[in-house]
Write a protein that holds these residues in place. Structure first.
Motif: not given
Length: 658
Positions: A20-28, A32-37, A154-156, A159-162
């Motif tokens: 969960m702590k790693a997941y929070e770092r995905r935002f904003p 690894q996910m350049p499609i998310v602006l 792509q997102t699948t 996901g694990k890589e991120i």
């Protein structure tokens, strides 16, 4: 139109709190996910003393599409709404995402879940489902569907890589453990809640299992595998659920169309139950004729770990085995081999700790001749192929065909039409000196297991085959209609006398319906006239000489012949019927001895009449079958096909057809 996607369970070998702590770092955003602006937080609230956290975001995504497409729809980016529901006390995170842009034309819904592994509290599971329903999109519905599938894949994959990337980042910062949430000392206790079925799924198809047992699958293939597995849960009359390996084979056989694979698999499971196939390995005992005359058996493993089955088809007495075992007996033998193969495949996978999903077949064709193309035998073979492909799909990894003779093209043309195209691509053909050449069998078999009959040092322990003695034939076999033929029961009466039984196949085979019995008086002839209007079609024949010797010749007639009124009369009695003028000898005359079986073929190159002529100086009885095979089924030259005749002795003779 609508599409639904499932992902298998992905397992992170880290505690839920660290994930969960790693997941929070995905935002904003994350690299690894350049499609998310960008991601804007719309709501973020803590509930129940911090045990629960609900967060809503509005995410801006780049449109990953060709330039012309983006110009036509008039946008460069779209918006999605994401709602997260984190429950630290139960160690779950549920994520729901829907599209805000074009919501009146497209409905996209995605649900993801992180939760503590049900069997290991220090691991975390993740699964994902998504639905895509395109109602109307400016005529680009199909393109949008393809884009949606691409985006899901792509997102699948990412996901694990991120998550792994940010966990490594946390460790570099000295954070390798995050304490589990505990309620404050003065907080009121919440009533105990039983975990819902969703929190602990009964199907745990994780990435490690896939890599170890199923091999490399794309995210879409994993999705379809899980979808089919869940569909089987809703079938009430199944005795058991098949393994993932079996489900995978049926999906691959139907080109990953889930509904088609589901129907095929359900039919097969019911067939197995109806015919007690699951008990076959324990209940089947090989008849003596199989033990002593069937030239096939298992022989070690190939270089990929597949079990190898050797079949010396050229040494097989097809007619003798069929007349001794019958259609059902021969099919049951083939099914027993398939069941043994599945067992050996599983044992090899367990021993090697890697995915082994199919077997290898080595077919030796030395000795193959036209006698192997006996029509009832071909029908039996096609029946076996149909039954095996319907119930054991994708179990054949490779077929190595060695020492193919001249007659092989006609056999392959007949049989290959009934073999699935994907299976046909697995056939590899080798000439006589095929074992140790660079591009030969050594590519697939280790030298120490190269069979002795191919020049290797390894003894196969496989029977040489040979002719089946006629005393082993069943009661109503054709050869038993000798001098006591009048005293025998007809095939039809015998069938009526037998109790009804369930047949493994719905194809009924009756020798008496295929063959015509003819009584030749001394000095008389029997003739069959074939009117050919299909140049390069193939005339095939098979006949048994049951009493005394006779002569057989094939002629070509260049003029129209009248219909016979008297069957005892001969066309050679006609006036002006002159050899070399209006009829020609296409095959040299064969002298056929008592109790011999004769098979042959001839390519009918001309738009003429062909006359099959039998003559007996002292009278004879024979059973005749012939067939004309259409030219459209054949490619290339059909010359040099072998004809052969055989008797109770081991001697055989052949001549070249012209």
């Amino acid at each position: 139109m609508g599409q639904k996607f499932h992902s298998p369970v992905r397992v992170y070998k880290y505690p839920f709190e660290l994930v969960m702590k790693a997941y929070e770092r995905r935002f904003p955003t994350c690299p690894q996910m350049p499609i998310v602006l960008d991601c804007e937080v719309l709501k973020d609230e803590l509930l129940e003393n911090g045990a629960k956290r609900n967060t809503s975001r509005r995410c801006k995504l780049a449109v990953d599409a060709p330039y012309i497409f983006k110009k036509l729809i008039g946008v460069d980016f779209v918006f999605f709404l994401q709602h997260n529901f984190l429950d630290m006390s139960n160690r779950t995170l549920s994520i729901e995402a829907v599209n805000e842009s074009f919501s009146s034309r497209i409905e996209i819904f995605e649900r993801c879940r992180y939760y503590a592994h049900p069997d290991n509290a220090d691991w975390t599971c993740f699964d994902q489902t998504a639905t895509l329903d395109i109602k109307n999109f400016f005529g680009f519905e199909h393109s949008m569907e393809k884009m949606g599938m691409k985006q899901y894949t792509q997102t699948t994959l990412k996901g694990k890589e991120i998550i792994e990337f940010f966990i490594s980042q946390l460790r570099e910062e000295g954070i390798s453990n995050v304490e589990r949430w505990t309620p404050p000392a003065d907080a009121p206790k919440s009533p105990a809640q039983d975990p819902t079925p969703e929190q602990h799924p009964d199907i745990l198809l994780d990435g490690d299992f896939i890599a170890r047992s199923l091999g490399q699958l794309s995210p879409m293939q994993e999705s379809k595998l899980l979808e089919l597995r869940k569909m089987l849960d809703g079938v009430d009359d199944l005795d058991y659920l098949p393994s993932y390996q079996t489900i995978l084979r049926f999906l691959a056989a139907r080109d990953w169309h889930v509904s088609q694979a589901f129907a095929m698999l359900c039919d097969s499971l019911r067939w197995r139950r109806e015919h007690r196939i699951d008990a076959l390995l324990g209940e089947y005992f090989k008849p003596a004729v199989v033990v002593e005359h069937f030239p096939g058996g298992w022989h070690h493993y190939d270089k990929d770990g597949r079990p190898v089955y050797i079949l010396r088809l050229g040494h097989m007495d097809v007619k003798g085995l069929l007349k001794s075992l019958g259609m059902e007996g021969l099919l049951r033998l083939a099914l027993h081999i398939c069941e043994e193969g599945i067992q050996k495949i599983n044992e090899s996978a367990e021993r090697l700790k890697k995915p082994i999903l199919n077997m290898s077949l080595l077919v030796d064709l030395e000795g193959l001749s036209m006698r192997h193309l006996w029509r009832p035998g071909i029908k039996a073979l096609l029946n076996i192929i149909e039954t095996v492909e319907r119930n054991y799909p994708e179990t054949m990894g490779r077929v190595l065909v060695v020492r193919a003779p001249r007659v092989f093209p006609i056999a392959w043309t007949i049989v290959s039409a009934f073999i699935d195209e994907h299976t046909r691509s697995k056939f590899l053909f080798y000439g006589p000196d095929c074992a140790f050449i660079r591009d030969g069998l050594v590519q697939h078999l280790d030298e120490e297991i190269m069979p002795d009959f191919l020049g290797g040092s390894c003894k196969t322990m496989i029977h040489e085959g040979g002719l089946v003695p006629k005393p082993l034939y069943k009661v109503n076999s054709l050869e038993n209609q000798d001098d006591e033929v009048a005293n025998e029961m007809s095939a039809e009466a015998a069938a009526e006398a037998l109790p009804p039984v369930k047949r493994l196949s719905n194809i009924h085979h009756n020798h008496h319906n295929l063959y015509k019995s003819v009584e030749l008086k001394p000095g008389f002839a029997h003739e069959l006239l074939i009117r050919n209007d299909d140049p390069k079609s193939v005339l095939t024949w098979d006949f048994d000489v049951l009493r005394n010797d006779l002569h057989f010749t094939l002629y070509r007639v260049t003029e129209e012949l009248p219909v016979k009124i008297d069957s005892a009369a001969s066309y050679f009695d006609l006036q002006d019927f002159v050899e070399g003028v209006n009829f020609f000898r296409e095959e040299p005359t064969l002298i056929c001895r008592h109790k011999e079986s004769v098979q042959g073929s001839h390519v009918m190159h001309h738009n003429d009449n062909y006359l099959m002529h039998w003559f007996s100086p002292s009278g004879a009885q024979l059973n005749i079958f012939y067939e004309v095979l259409s030219s459209v089924n054949y490619k290339g030259s059909m010359t040099s096909l072998q004809s052969a005749f055989c008797s109770n002795s081991s001697a055989t003779s052949s001549f070249q057809s012209r």
